[in-house]
Design a protein around this motif. Structure first.
Motif, PDB file in Angstrom:
ATOM      1  N   PRO A  39      -3.809   4.212  -6.444  1.00  0.00           N
ATOM      2  CA  PRO A  39      -2.446   4.753  -6.570  1.00  0.00           C
ATOM      3  C   PRO A  39      -2.442   6.278  -6.547  1.00  0.00           C
ATOM      4  O   PRO A  39      -1.561   6.902  -5.939  1.00  0.00           O
ATOM      5  N   GLU A  40      -3.481   6.895  -7.165  1.00  0.00           N
ATOM      6  CA  GLU A  40      -3.526   8.355  -7.243  1.00  0.00           C
ATOM      7  C   GLU A  40      -3.752   8.972  -5.865  1.00  0.00           C
ATOM      8  O   GLU A  40      -3.110   9.965  -5.502  1.00  0.00           O
ATOM      9  N   GLN A  80       5.976   7.128  -5.215  1.00  0.00           N
ATOM     10  CA  GLN A  80       5.581   7.806  -6.456  1.00  0.00           C
ATOM     11  C   GLN A  80       6.066   9.262  -6.497  1.00  0.00           C
ATOM     12  O   GLN A  80       6.055   9.878  -7.566  1.00  0.00           O
ATOM     13  N   ALA A 135      -0.563   8.687  -3.839  1.00  0.00           N
ATOM     14  CA  ALA A 135       0.450   9.661  -4.261  1.00  0.00           C
ATOM     15  C   ALA A 135       0.072  11.053  -3.789  1.00  0.00           C
ATOM     16  O   ALA A 135       0.927  11.828  -3.337  1.00  0.00           O
ATOM     17  N   GLY A 190       6.667  -3.238  -5.886  1.00  0.00           N
ATOM     18  CA  GLY A 190       5.479  -3.231  -6.755  1.00  0.00           C
ATOM     19  C   GLY A 190       4.768  -4.565  -6.819  1.00  0.00           C
ATOM     20  O   GLY A 190       4.019  -4.822  -7.761  1.00  0.00           O
ATOM     21  N   GLN A 199       3.591   3.220  -0.549  1.00  0.00           N
ATOM     22  CA  GLN A 199       3.242   3.130  -1.974  1.00  0.00           C
ATOM     23  C   GLN A 199       2.977   4.517  -2.564  1.00  0.00           C
ATOM     24  O   GLN A 199       3.201   4.741  -3.753  1.00  0.00           O
TER      25      GLN A 199
END
Lengths: 316, 316
Positions: A292-293, A20, A296, A57, A16
């Protein structure tokens, strides 16, 4: 092109992050299939599904497996009918297993079925099973030998493990594209997956370990161990069983024959000398994937470190 | 003991009536399997399912098929994956198909699988498939031959039918218990089902028609035709195709070789002479099944008439 070896929930989270920061067409995921099982007569590939759902997703954030917002009506009905229900298949998830089973019954290989399913989910990255041949992770316990998901899900990995084997591995061949992806990648990454039962089955397929040794690409692993514990799951007990220290150094030792760099958690920087004693360069960064950050950011640092790394392992 | 030959939604409603007036251990349902289909790789038996769900008290009242309150999440997921979705399998319903498919793959017969499923649903009446052998109702149309459910559900029986055949019937044998149930019953009832495609496949299994002729029990059918129309479905067109008048008299003619009594709708009493001209006694009563009460009343009158009827058909 980036190749990543992956399995388990840590692997799905890492993918995931990668999705990104890597263009879909550049991302090749080589996925553990040792957990595959026949469930309700259907061919279930837990790790292939998690990676497919991650890239589409739709992976459940809460559970880390299955489809976000899925319902479990069929499972409840199966349970009422007296059928086993410990492997929790959601109603939407079930569609994937029905489709895969049909594609395989039509004579498609697992590679083809995986590609067909991923395409229908709109996934453009490549998802490759480690092998089209059946390799089954079998876990010995005092009460007998279990399939991996019986150990992991049904028994909640709370039983003692006396041995792990990859049944069928010696006769298996890497799936089409796996060796090429490793050979042609700009970087090969090992996700922070369980070294024994997520990455172990992949490495047990004859030819893959050699390819990791032979590739000109730098090979970087992200450690699933921080301090003396795994982020999740039974990695610690299984590493101990295999005579590996439960530490970043133990992860380095598991991969030492082909690994250039081990990315360890920033909290673990003190173990860097022990990692480097295995002949593996150690770098550290935040590795907890809670958003998510942060996913990534970990993928980005792994890529940057790998791409700037000299190949340490002596090529044959 | 009461034996009932049944198929389709009219058959399931009639069985819902019978279960109110016959003790479960006394009720034997002989069920059409000509509609059985392979769907998403699973063995689906629409009429066996409807009778099972009816007897278990979970048949959808609104739809007349499937399970009351079922959801369709897997179906929607299959549709998103580009798979056929015209045959509407609910999530709970799917559990039945998964279980049946597994039992058959384990080597069980359809009779055994049907009994196993019914038991798990708590059904104590006996549900017998007409045959353990594959008999497939095939419908010829100007656009080619269709399986029954393709014609009935996918095409909503809106295409012209040029022929109906029961593929495999000539080599099929009655399932264990079917001939015995007909021979030993106090009364044999034919549900108000489509004579051509619900009862027709049962009668096409060699031995069943002879058993209906030979039994000492009175044989009574409930007409699915009122006036010149069926309560539902394509019975009218299919009877016409088979050269049968679309009327109660046409139903009587379809069964004349073994039928003692035809129970016709009270509105249709004027057709009694035409029915009796076929050598079948006509009786009339309300036959619309719109509530539990009207279903029970129809079952009750059918039973009473049958049990008081002399056997008209000359036994061989």
């Amino acid at each position: 092109m980036i190749a990543v070896l992956t399995g388990g929930t840590g692997g799905a989270k890492f993918v995931q992050g990668l999705m990104q920061v890597v263009a879909p067409a550049e991302l090749f995921c080589i996925v553990n299939t040792g957990d595959d099982l026949r469930w309700w007569g259907l061919h279930v590939s837990p790790d292939l599904d998690s990676i497919t759902y991650a890239l589409a997703g739709v992976l459940s954030r809460e559970r880390g497996w299955g489809i976000e917002g899925d319902t479990f009506e069929c499972l409840a009905a199966m349970e009422r009918l007296g059928m086993p229900a410990w492997f929790r298949v959601g109603d939407r998830d079930l569609a994937t297993h029905l489709l895969r089973t049909q594609l395989l019954e039509q004579g498609k290989t697992l590679t083809e079925a995986t590609h067909g399913i991923a395409s229908r989910f709109g996934v453009r990255a490549r998802i490759l099973p480690m092998s089209d041949d059946r390799v089954e992770t079998r876990v010995s316990t005092p009460a007998g030998e279990l399939a991996f998901e019986e150990y992991f899900v049904r028994e909640r990995h709370q039983v003692e493990v006396t041995a792990v084997r990859f049944a069928g591995a010696e006769r298996s061949r890497p799936a089409p594209g796996v060796l090429q992806a490793i050979a042609q990648a700009e970087a090969v990454l090992l996700a922070p997956s369980n070294p024994v039962t997520s990455i172990g089955p992949i490495l047990a397929v004859p030819g893959i370990r050699d390819a990791l040794h032979a590739t000109a690409a730098p090979v970087l692993a992200v450690s699933p161990i921080v301090g003396a514990a795994a982020f999740s799951g039974p990695a610690a007990a299984l590493m101990r069983l295999h005579g590996l220290p439960v530490s970043a150094a133990g992860v380095a030792r598991a991969y030492a024959d082909f690994l250039d760099v081990l990315l360890i958690d920033e909290a673990d920087f003190g173990t860097a000398p022990a990692v480097e004693a295995q002949g593996v360069r150690a770098v550290w960064a935040p590795t907890r994937m809670t958003s998510p950050e942060s996913k990534a950011a970990l993928a980005q640092v792994a890529l940057e470190v790998a791409q700037s790394a000299a190949r340490v392992v002596a090529n044959p």
